[in-house]
Design an enzyme around this catalytic site. Structure first.
Site, PDB file in Angstrom:
ATOM      1  N   ILE A 712       0.824  -1.223   0.000  1.00 27.22           N
ATOM      2  CA  ILE A 712       0.000   0.000   0.000  1.00 27.22           C
ATOM      3  C   ILE A 712       0.851   1.264   0.000  1.00 27.22           C
ATOM      4  O   ILE A 712       0.340   2.361  -0.007  1.00 27.22           O
ATOM      5  CB  ILE A 712      -0.949   0.027   1.210  1.00 27.22           C
ATOM      6  CG1 ILE A 712      -0.163  -0.065   2.524  1.00 27.22           C
ATOM      7  CG2 ILE A 712      -1.977  -1.069   1.112  1.00 27.22           C
ATOM      8  CD1 ILE A 712      -1.025   0.081   3.753  1.00 27.22           C
ATOM      9  N   GLY A 713       2.169   1.109   0.043  1.00 30.89           N
ATOM     10  CA  GLY A 713       3.034   2.283   0.029  1.00 30.89           C
ATOM     11  C   GLY A 713       4.491   1.873  -0.032  1.00 30.89           C
ATOM     12  O   GLY A 713       4.876   0.758   0.333  1.00 30.89           O
ATOM     13  N   GLY A 715       8.581   3.888   0.257  1.00 31.60           N
ATOM     14  CA  GLY A 715       9.348   5.111   0.442  1.00 31.60           C
ATOM     15  C   GLY A 715      10.820   4.832   0.586  1.00 31.60           C
ATOM     16  O   GLY A 715      11.316   3.740   0.275  1.00 31.60           O
ATOM     17  N   GLY A 718      11.425   1.823   3.164  1.00 31.04           N
ATOM     18  CA  GLY A 718      10.993   0.486   2.831  1.00 31.04           C
ATOM     19  C   GLY A 718       9.579   0.472   2.289  1.00 31.04           C
ATOM     20  O   GLY A 718       9.018   1.498   1.926  1.00 31.04           O
ATOM     21  N   LYS A 719       8.995  -0.734   2.211  1.00 23.68           N
ATOM     22  CA  LYS A 719       7.637  -0.910   1.727  1.00 23.68           C
ATOM     23  C   LYS A 719       6.685  -1.113   2.894  1.00 23.68           C
ATOM     24  O   LYS A 719       7.075  -1.592   3.957  1.00 23.68           O
ATOM     25  CB  LYS A 719       7.556  -2.116   0.797  1.00 23.68           C
ATOM     26  CG  LYS A 719       8.192  -1.913  -0.565  1.00 23.68           C
ATOM     27  CD  LYS A 719       7.955  -3.118  -1.464  1.00 23.68           C
ATOM     28  CE  LYS A 719       8.550  -2.894  -2.852  1.00 23.68           C
ATOM     29  NZ  LYS A 719       8.331  -4.055  -3.734  1.00 23.68           N
ATOM     30  N   VAL A 720       5.406  -0.760   2.666  1.00 28.16           N
ATOM     31  CA  VAL A 720       4.366  -0.934   3.680  1.00 28.16           C
ATOM     32  C   VAL A 720       3.285  -1.834   3.098  1.00 28.16           C
ATOM     33  O   VAL A 720       2.815  -1.617   1.977  1.00 28.16           O
ATOM     34  CB  VAL A 720       3.754   0.420   4.105  1.00 28.16           C
ATOM     35  CG1 VAL A 720       2.697   0.200   5.169  1.00 28.16           C
ATOM     36  CG2 VAL A 720       4.841   1.347   4.609  1.00 28.16           C
ATOM     37  N   ASP A 837      10.852  15.176  12.491  1.00 27.34           N
ATOM     38  CA  ASP A 837      10.364  15.101  11.110  1.00 27.34           C
ATOM     39  C   ASP A 837       8.845  15.248  11.103  1.00 27.34           C
ATOM     40  O   ASP A 837       8.140  14.469  10.478  1.00 27.34           O
ATOM     41  CB  ASP A 837      10.790  13.772  10.480  1.00 27.34           C
ATOM     42  CG  ASP A 837      10.662  13.803   8.955  1.00 27.34           C
ATOM     43  OD1 ASP A 837      10.643  12.724   8.341  1.00 27.34           O
ATOM     44  OD2 ASP A 837      10.544  14.911   8.375  1.00 27.34           O
TER      45      ASP A 837
END
Length: 1016
Positions: A712-713, A715, A718-720, A837
């Protein structure tokens, strides 16, 4: 009868005597205990009874002590034992001003700063006759300033800043007999700056900044304060001209009249301020030239007249000063830079960008100083670059964009190891770049685009280990791109288009894991495209158009997860268009003018790609695509030239081959499946699960969900994945990239924030912090399992087509939720946690649009770097959210988070991103809001989708909170606890408040004692 009663009375007599004995003893003991405490101790206990001591800091104020001098915050006179000082600052006490303290006859020092002292300041404070120092700053005091303050005969220091006082400054203040410091900054005073302040002749500091005063002139009577050393009237709504009487302030060292509406010229008499160290006049509407007599101000270290409407030329007299900083940017100055500026031995900063200056720079510029910042962009300077700019070995920024400089880059620049940013775009520089200049060790941005430079990129570039942006477009560079470019592991952008580079694409580029943009169009690069793109996980733009590449397009290009721009047009590529390219999420695709053949993949049979395949005569379409010839018709034409026997033989051979290949493929896949199952079973047994909550699932359910269909994402970390568990619950699984490197002692470093995320979220329990269920580790693979947020991140939702679903009550609720979460990190975690952040993409939304603060990969526990502000070795955070002092000093504290949260508030109110092209060069959302408010008004700042929603007043108040959080000075930003209270108070009287139920604040928005925890 009488005898019987007498007998009973006689029998009770011993018991009565015993009762009265114990009663008398108790009263005597109690009386002696009370008498043991001094009268001043009783006054202090009376003050304590009126306060709420939530943190228990006054627990040692014990009524059984005979002397209060050892109590918290109490200081006594050594000789008399009388209380002379009460310092309860930063103790989180709550309640009205403790007037009982004024009964301490010798009390000369009183500080209740940075607490929650509320209500009004009573007029009875005048009974504190011995006070010399009174500090009630950063509290919640309201109402008007008491006139009786002026009745304190010995008062020298009065600080009431950062409260909520309203109305006017009382006229009685003119009677202060010995006041030296008057600080009323950051209140709500709304009358004009009064002239009678000029009668407090003992004043040394007058600080009235950040008050919404009514528009008025700076009173000429200020000139009577001849002892004044500091005059701070920033954001005081001053209008008109600066009075000449300012020149009478002979002891003044700091003059700050910035961010007002002053007009007219800078008074020539200002040059008589011989002791002044700093003059701040920016963000006004001053005009005319800088006074030529300022050469007499030999103590001046900084002169900032930026962002005004100054015209004319730079006076020679100004450049003769021994200046440390000269900032005249964004004006209408003409003429040249006087040679005398080169003689300033203290010059550190020279910023003159956005003017109309011309001529040649002084040849000795930088030779006699330790110049650090040079920005002359967007002028008309010409001639050669000065060879001595870096003689002081301190130059970090050399920004000379859009001028007319010519000639070569001086060889001496190759020895300027201190350089961090080099921007020489759009000039007329020529010749070969000095080899050592390519390899400056600290340069992060090297921009040489739009010149006439020749030669090749030197192999010395391997020494530029910090380089993240290499922009050399539009020159005449030639030769092969050196293999050493592959050693630039921090490289993010490489723009080399419009040159004459030759040879093959360096294979070292394929190992740059941070590379996001590669643009080499318009060169002479040849050879075949590589087929191993595993490291290009962040590449979003690949442009190799108009080169001499041959061979086929590798299908592996379709595996690049972030690629959205692909241009391979104008080459010699052959073969078919790989089906794998359909997997890319492309915004732009151009394969025109090659030698491609075969049928288009089905996804590309769409009119939006009609200009993506021009100039490939052997390409065809299996669909009814009007922009491409039909494959059926093409096959029919070719079939006429084939014999029937050849066709049948081909069919049988093809069928046999397909059958054999099918059987072989089935067998191979069956064996691969069996091996994969065995490997998965073995790998699962070696996973380690660490839970932070009671779990209703196992690590095997998590591992089984790591399928590409569940992504679902993705960046930089890493991946989600979305995982639906057997119990019906949904969680989010973050799989971190394996990027750790080895240190000299064989320990790993750089875990993509895994340890920081676990150390922070694993011990936090708060409704507005995203919940970390558990983590799983196995060799170099790490998984983080979070609660699932159905509505994704605030940034994605707010800046997409779904933003219309976020009405103002929902946005207000999100702001309060996020503020509650950050307040918990700053104030309720021990030690406090700094997120570092904060941005809209790190605020997640649940199904009911409740907000959770997430992504603690760069979070730091305050104090891990020593006392004071934590100092980091590199900037953490996101562009547009980074506080100004963090970007330049690398010192981080909670004020950096507050600035970033202020930007998030501005996003919610304006609907705009923190950085957009419409803001212009070197601008961001904070500056755009400030400029637009001043020039066009608030209607041009608020999100146009919400202007007519009926919440304009509340939106304006929230906007003011955002502007307060993004104050350029960290000291002026409120704490997160105060931000929460300010947000809640905005709609405190509104029964329709999105965080209220039945007219009362919902308990959901109060901190629950069960949620409080420790960060370590």
């Amino acid at each position: 009868m009488a005898a019987a009663q007498a007998a009973r009375a006689a029998s009770l007599l011993p018991f009565c005597r015993l009762f009265f004995f114990f009663l008398f003893s108790y009263l005597c003991f109690s009386s002696s205990a009370v008498r043991s405490l001094s009268q001043e101790g009783l006054f202090l206990l009376a003050a304590k009874r009126g306060l709420s001591d939530t943190d228990g800091v006054l627990s040692n104020w014990n009524p059984r002590d005979d002397n209060p001098c050892g109590w918290k915050g109490i200081l006594c006179d050594n000789s008399s034992g009388a209380v002379v000082s009460v310092d309860l600052s930063n103790t989180n006490i709550i309640g009205p001003f403790p007037l009982a303290l004024c009964r301490l006859s010798r009390l000369s020092f009183l500080s209740l700063a940075n607490n929650n002292v509320n209500s009004t300041l009573p007029s009875g404070i005048s009974s504190c006759k011995a006070l010399a120092h009174l500090d009630l700053s950063s509290n919640l005091l309201v109402g008007t300033l008491p006139e009786t303050l002026a009745d304190l005969p010995l008062l020298q220091h009065l600080d009431l800043s950062s409260n909520n006082f309203t109305g006017a400054i009382p006229a009685s203040f003119a009677r202060f007999p010995s006041l030296q410091v008057l600080t009323l900054t950051a209140n709500l005073l709304n009358e004009t700056v009064p002239a009678f302040l000029g009668r407090i002749l003992t004043l040394q500091q007058l600080n009235l900044a950040y008050n919404p005063f009514a528009g008025g002139r700076l009173p000429p009577e200020i000139g009577n304060l001849t002892s004044l050393q500091n005059l701070w009237l920033s954001f005081c709504n001053l209008v008109g001209e600066i009075p000449d009487s300012v020149s009478k302030l002979g002891n003044l060292t700091n003059l700050d009249l910035s961010n007002n509406r002053l007009v007219g010229p800078i008074p020539p008499s200002i040059t008589s301020l011989r002791k002044v160290v700093q003059i701040e006049l920016f963000n006004n509407s001053l005009s005319g030239e800088i006074p030529s007599g300022m050469d007499a101000m030999v103590s001046l270290l900084r002169f900032d007249a930026s962002t005004n409407n100054l015209t004319g030329s730079i006076p020679v007299e100004l450049c003769r000063l021994n200046l440390e900083s000269l900032n005249l940017y964004e004006n209408h100055l003409t003429g040249g830079l006087p040679p005398e500026i080169a003689n300033s031995t203290q010059l550190v900063e020279l910023k003159l960008f956005n003017n109309m200056l011309s001529g040649v720079l002084p040849p000795d510029l930088g030779k006699n100083s330790r110049l650090m910042m040079l920005d002359l962009s967007y002028n008309r300077f010409s001639g050669e670059l000065p060879a001595h700019l870096c003689t002081g070995k301190s130059l970090t920024d050399m920004v000379l964009l859009d001028n007319a400089f010519s000639g070569p880059i001086p060889a001496s620049y190759g020895e300027c190891s201190s350089l961090n940013r080099v921007r020489l775009r759009s000039n007329s520089l020529s010749g070969v770049v000095p080899p050592a200049f390519w390899g400056l060790p600290h340069v992060s941005l090297l921009e040489l685009a739009g010149n006439r430079l020749t030669g090749s990129i030197s192999p010395f570039i391997r020494n530029a280990g910090n380089l993240s942006q290499l922009i050399v477009s539009g020159n005449s560079f030639s030769g092969e791109i050196p293999a050493e470019v592959g050693q630039l592991h921090n490289l993010v952008d490489f723009h080399g288009d419009g040159n004459a580079f030759t040879g093959a694409l360096p294979r070292g580029l394929l190992g740059l894991s941070l590379l996001a943009k590669l643009d080499l169009q318009g060169n002479r690069i040849s050879g075949k495209l590589p087929n191993d793109f595993r490291s290009w996980k962040q590449l979003s733009e690949l442009n190799l158009a108009n080169n001499q590449l041959d061979g086929s397009i590798p299908p592996q290009l379709g595996s690049l997860p972030a690629l959205n721009y692909l241009d391979l047009s104008g080459n010699l590529l052959t073969g078919s268009v790989p089906l794998a390219l359909q997997e890319l999420k492309l915004n732009s695709l151009n394969l025109s003018n090659n030698h491609l053949s075969g049928s288009l993949p089905p996804l590309f049979n769409n009119r939006i790609y009609e200009r993506s395949f021009l100039g490939n005569p052997d390409l065809c379409s299996n669909a009814d695509a009007s922009f491409m010839q039909s494959c059926i018709r093409l096959q029919e034409d070719r079939a006429k030239h084939r014999a029937l026997a050849w066709l049948l033989r081909s069919v049988f051979v093809l069928t046999g081959v397909i059958l054999v290949l099918g059987i072989a493929l089935f067998y191979w896949r069956y064996r691969s499946f069996k091996r994969s199952e065995k490997r998965k079973a073995a790998d699962k047994s070696r996973w380690t699960l660490t839970s932070f909550h009671k779990l209703g699932f196992s690590e095997y359910e998590i591992l089984d969900s790591l399928d590409e269909d569940n992504v679902i994402g993705s960046g930089g970390a890493g991946k989600v994945y979305k995982a639906v568990l057997n119990n019906g619950e949904t969680v989010a699984v973050k799989r971190l990239w394996a990027t750790s490197t080895k240190m000299e002692n064989n320990h790993s470093k750089g875990d993509n924030g895994f340890e920081a995320e676990v150390a922070t979220l694993g011990k936090i329990r708060h409704r507005n912090i995203v919940k970390l269920w558990c983590c799983c580790t196995h060799r170099d693979c790490k998984l983080l399992v979070y609660e699932y947020m159905p509505n994704g991140s605030l940034g994605d939702f707010l800046h997409s087509s779904k933003a219309g679903l976020l009405d103002w009550p929902t946005r207000y609720k999100i702001a309060v939720d996020a503020a509650e979460g950050l307040s918990y990190l700053h104030h309720d975690c021990v030690p406090p946690i700094i997120h570092r952040d904060v941005k809209s993409n790190n605020i997640l939304l649940d199904a009911e649009f409740g907000a959770r603060v997430a992504d603690f990969g760069v979070a730091k526990i305050q104090g891990t770097y020593g006392k004071g502000h934590d100092s980091m070795s590199a900037i953490a955070g996101s562009l547009g959210y980074i506080a100004p002092e963090y970007a330049y000093t690398l010192r981080v504290n909670e004020k950096s988070d507050i600035y970033s949260f202020g930007v998030v508030i501005l996003e919610l109110v304006t609907g705009k991103r923190p950085v957009e092209a419409e803001y212009g060069e070197s601008k961001h959302l904070v500056k755009w809001v400030s400029t637009t408010l001043e020039e066009k008004g608030v209607d041009h700042v608020l999100d146009p989708r919400l202007v007519n929603s009926g919440f304009k007043e509340e939106m304006c108040k929230v906007l003011n909170v955002g502007r307060l959080c993004t104050s350029p000075l960290p000291i002026n930003r409120p704490t997160m606890r105060r931000v929460v209270k300010l947000l809640l108070e905005i709609c405190s009287d509104d029964k329709n408040n999105p965080v209220k139920k039945d007219g009362k604040l919902s308990p959901y928005y109060y901190e629950d004692a069960s949620d409080h925890g420790s960060a370590a």
